[in-house]
Design an enzyme around this catalytic site. Structure first.
Site, PDB file in Angstrom:
ATOM      1  N   CYS A 187     -23.231   1.439   2.426  1.00 58.20           N
ATOM      2  CA  CYS A 187     -21.868   0.548   2.932  1.00 58.20           C
ATOM      3  C   CYS A 187     -20.833   1.145   2.655  1.00 58.20           C
ATOM      4  O   CYS A 187     -20.588   1.739   1.621  1.00 58.20           O
ATOM      5  CB  CYS A 187     -22.301  -0.978   2.037  1.00 58.20           C
ATOM      6  SG  CYS A 187     -20.844  -1.941   1.963  1.00 58.20           S
ATOM      7  N   CYS A 197     -43.833 -20.804  29.920  1.00 54.42           N
ATOM      8  CA  CYS A 197     -42.400 -21.459  30.056  1.00 54.42           C
ATOM      9  C   CYS A 197     -41.683 -21.145  31.466  1.00 54.42           C
ATOM     10  O   CYS A 197     -41.179 -22.018  31.925  1.00 54.42           O
ATOM     11  CB  CYS A 197     -41.468 -21.063  28.802  1.00 54.42           C
ATOM     12  SG  CYS A 197     -41.978 -21.556  27.106  1.00 54.42           S
ATOM     13  N   ASN A 228     -45.869 -24.696  25.512  1.00 54.33           N
ATOM     14  CA  ASN A 228     -46.187 -23.509  25.047  1.00 54.33           C
ATOM     15  C   ASN A 228     -47.722 -23.121  25.175  1.00 54.33           C
ATOM     16  O   ASN A 228     -48.579 -23.962  25.766  1.00 54.33           O
ATOM     17  CB  ASN A 228     -46.429 -23.774  23.401  1.00 54.33           C
ATOM     18  CG  ASN A 228     -46.813 -22.238  22.775  1.00 54.33           C
ATOM     19  OD1 ASN A 228     -45.988 -21.181  22.702  1.00 54.33           O
ATOM     20  ND2 ASN A 228     -47.889 -22.368  22.169  1.00 54.33           N
ATOM     21  N   GLN A 231     -35.877 -19.268  17.113  1.00 58.29           N
ATOM     22  CA  GLN A 231     -36.393 -18.377  15.971  1.00 58.29           C
ATOM     23  C   GLN A 231     -36.235 -17.001  16.501  1.00 58.29           C
ATOM     24  O   GLN A 231     -36.681 -16.039  15.451  1.00 58.29           O
ATOM     25  CB  GLN A 231     -37.922 -18.730  15.966  1.00 58.29           C
ATOM     26  CG  GLN A 231     -37.936 -20.186  15.367  1.00 58.29           C
ATOM     27  CD  GLN A 231     -39.378 -20.662  15.422  1.00 58.29           C
ATOM     28  OE1 GLN A 231     -39.933 -20.988  16.470  1.00 58.29           O
ATOM     29  NE2 GLN A 231     -40.330 -20.605  14.528  1.00 58.29           N
ATOM     30  N   ASN A 232     -35.819 -16.538  17.387  1.00 60.36           N
ATOM     31  CA  ASN A 232     -35.763 -15.277  18.140  1.00 60.36           C
ATOM     32  C   ASN A 232     -34.656 -14.599  17.359  1.00 60.36           C
ATOM     33  O   ASN A 232     -33.345 -15.127  17.415  1.00 60.36           O
ATOM     34  CB  ASN A 232     -35.805 -15.149  19.486  1.00 60.36           C
ATOM     35  CG  ASN A 232     -37.155 -15.830  20.060  1.00 60.36           C
ATOM     36  OD1 ASN A 232     -38.095 -15.874  19.168  1.00 60.36           O
ATOM     37  ND2 ASN A 232     -37.017 -16.294  21.335  1.00 60.36           N
ATOM     38  N   CYS A 258     -24.441  -5.805   4.200  1.00 53.21           N
ATOM     39  CA  CYS A 258     -24.741  -5.144   3.017  1.00 53.21           C
ATOM     40  C   CYS A 258     -25.346  -6.203   2.175  1.00 53.21           C
ATOM     41  O   CYS A 258     -25.139  -7.261   2.320  1.00 53.21           O
ATOM     42  CB  CYS A 258     -23.306  -4.561   2.758  1.00 53.21           C
ATOM     43  SG  CYS A 258     -23.427  -3.868   0.907  1.00 53.21           S
ATOM     44  N   SER A 290     -43.260 -21.439  21.050  1.00 59.61           N
ATOM     45  CA  SER A 290     -43.367 -21.250  19.655  1.00 59.61           C
ATOM     46  C   SER A 290     -44.761 -22.115  19.030  1.00 59.61           C
ATOM     47  O   SER A 290     -45.098 -23.034  19.482  1.00 59.61           O
ATOM     48  CB  SER A 290     -42.272 -21.956  19.009  1.00 59.61           C
ATOM     49  OG  SER A 290     -42.532 -21.717  17.386  1.00 59.61           O
ATOM     50  N   CYS A 305     -18.788  -0.682  -0.692  1.00 59.74           N
ATOM     51  CA  CYS A 305     -19.408  -0.948  -2.138  1.00 59.74           C
ATOM     52  C   CYS A 305     -20.394   0.219  -2.356  1.00 59.74           C
ATOM     53  O   CYS A 305     -20.813   0.375  -3.337  1.00 59.74           O
ATOM     54  CB  CYS A 305     -19.826  -2.186  -2.562  1.00 59.74           C
ATOM     55  SG  CYS A 305     -21.348  -2.731  -1.673  1.00 59.74           S
ATOM     56  N   HIS A 328     -33.369 -17.412  12.346  1.00 63.05           N
ATOM     57  CA  HIS A 328     -33.883 -16.107  11.544  1.00 63.05           C
ATOM     58  C   HIS A 328     -32.658 -14.988  11.430  1.00 63.05           C
ATOM     59  O   HIS A 328     -33.102 -13.717  11.263  1.00 63.05           O
ATOM     60  CB  HIS A 328     -35.293 -15.585  11.762  1.00 63.05           C
ATOM     61  CG  HIS A 328     -36.297 -16.564  11.891  1.00 63.05           C
ATOM     62  ND1 HIS A 328     -37.332 -16.949  12.510  1.00 63.05           N
ATOM     63  CD2 HIS A 328     -36.350 -17.526  10.708  1.00 63.05           C
ATOM     64  CE1 HIS A 328     -38.213 -17.752  12.194  1.00 63.05           C
ATOM     65  NE2 HIS A 328     -37.692 -18.177  11.120  1.00 63.05           N
TER      66      HIS A 328
END
Length: 312
Positions: free
Chosen positions: A211, A295, A277, A134-135, A160, A252, A214, A152
């Site tokens: 950009c 951890c 965790n 997730q990092n 762009c 997490s 464009c 993510h």
């Protein structure tokens, strides 16, 4: 007055191990029997999938959002940028990129810790299938892990919003530096996405390139709050869960659904889930084994006294 004087605020150093630990929540020492239990859990699952969250990067000096007393919600009233705010508001984009520009040298210099290196070793020894993280800090890749899916996205790529143009974040930093020579002092307080806090009066004059293909607006290739994980990535992770023989969650709280969904998919297949965790997680009731510990006190010690598997 010089910019450097105005950019001074709560400063922390990432140079010493003591400073790196300041973002780690209060925790109890690990129980040695727990390490043995987790080893036994993993020994029968050579194709385990690992899901990691911000809790594994706090030991590298990157704070998470939610940890009591040390997370960014506890340290600051500032909330992370929302996706639609970034898309719709040029002022929000300017503020985000100004802070991100100042924080980038420190954020990008962050190094993997013992947990990242241990997971890379487990991959080489064929003890784990892959890492789903997730990092956005690329620390798994820096540590040598090859099969990594960034749920993510990554802070190391800029895209762009209107076309397929992509640019490396380091190269983009050079462009920003040439457009904003006054911003040469880097504060030390890093957010998980590389963001920092700087005085508003200096944001107004910050220049952002368009950009080159464009003329569109540029955004880090990160799934901001309020946005959705791309469907192909969701499907890819679901396939990895299907081909695994269990899930190990590290660092997490699973409060964000994109992470919790992986646990639900695993349990739907009647596969086991292990969690390491500090403190409670959203999926504790689903875990076959749960260890409340840092951890770095657990993962690097796994398989320490066992012969490594031979890898062809």
């Amino acid at each position: 007055m010089r910019v450097g004087q105005l950019l001074r605020f709560r400063s922390t150093s990432l140079r010493s191990s003591t400073a790196r630990q300041e973002y780690v929540p209060h925790h109890k020492p690990v129980v040695e029997d727990d390490i043995k239990r987790l080893e036994d859990f993993l020994l029968s699952k050579p194709n385990v999938l690992v899901l990691t969250g911000a809790g594994i990067s706090t030991e590298s000096g990157i704070p998470d959002y939610r940890s009591e007393g040390v997370g960014l919600y506890a340290r600051s009233n500032h909330k992370p940028v929302q996706h639609m705010e970034f898309v719709k508001s040029s002022a929000v984009r300017k503020r985000y990129w100004a802070r991100n520009f100042v924080g980038w040298p420190k954020f990008s210099a962050t190094q993997p810790n013992a947990t990242h290196h241990a997971l890379a070793r487990f991959e080489r020894e064929e003890r784990v299938q892959a890492v789903v993280t997730q990092n956005v800090d690329r620390l798994h890749t820096k540590a040598g892990s090859r099969n990594v899916v960034e749920v993510h996205g990554s802070g190391y790529v800029v895209k762009c919003l209107s076309c397929e143009y992509r640019i490396d974040r380091h190269e983009f930093q050079s462009i920003l530096a040439s457009l904003n020579p006054a911003f040469k002092d880097a504060p030390d307080m890093i957010r998980p996405d590389g963001d920092v806090e700087i005085p508003l009066e200096y944001i107004e004059n910050f220049r952002i390139p368009e950009c080159t293909q464009c003329g569109g607006d540029l955004k880090p290739e990160i799934v901001f709050f309020g946005d959705s994980v791309p469907r192909p990535r969701v499907d890819q992770i679901a396939g990895m869960v299907y081909n695994s023989d269990g899930l190990l969650v590290l660092g997490s709280s699973l409060l964000v659904f994109s992470g919790y969904r992986v646990v639900l998919q695993t349990k739907d297949l009647k596969l086991p889930v292990g969690i390491v965790n500090i403190g409670e997680t959203r999926a504790d009731h689903l875990a076959d084994i749960k260890i409340s510990a840092k951890c770095g006190d657990v993962i690097p010690k796994l398989f320490d006294f066992r012969n490594s598997k031979s890898v062809s």
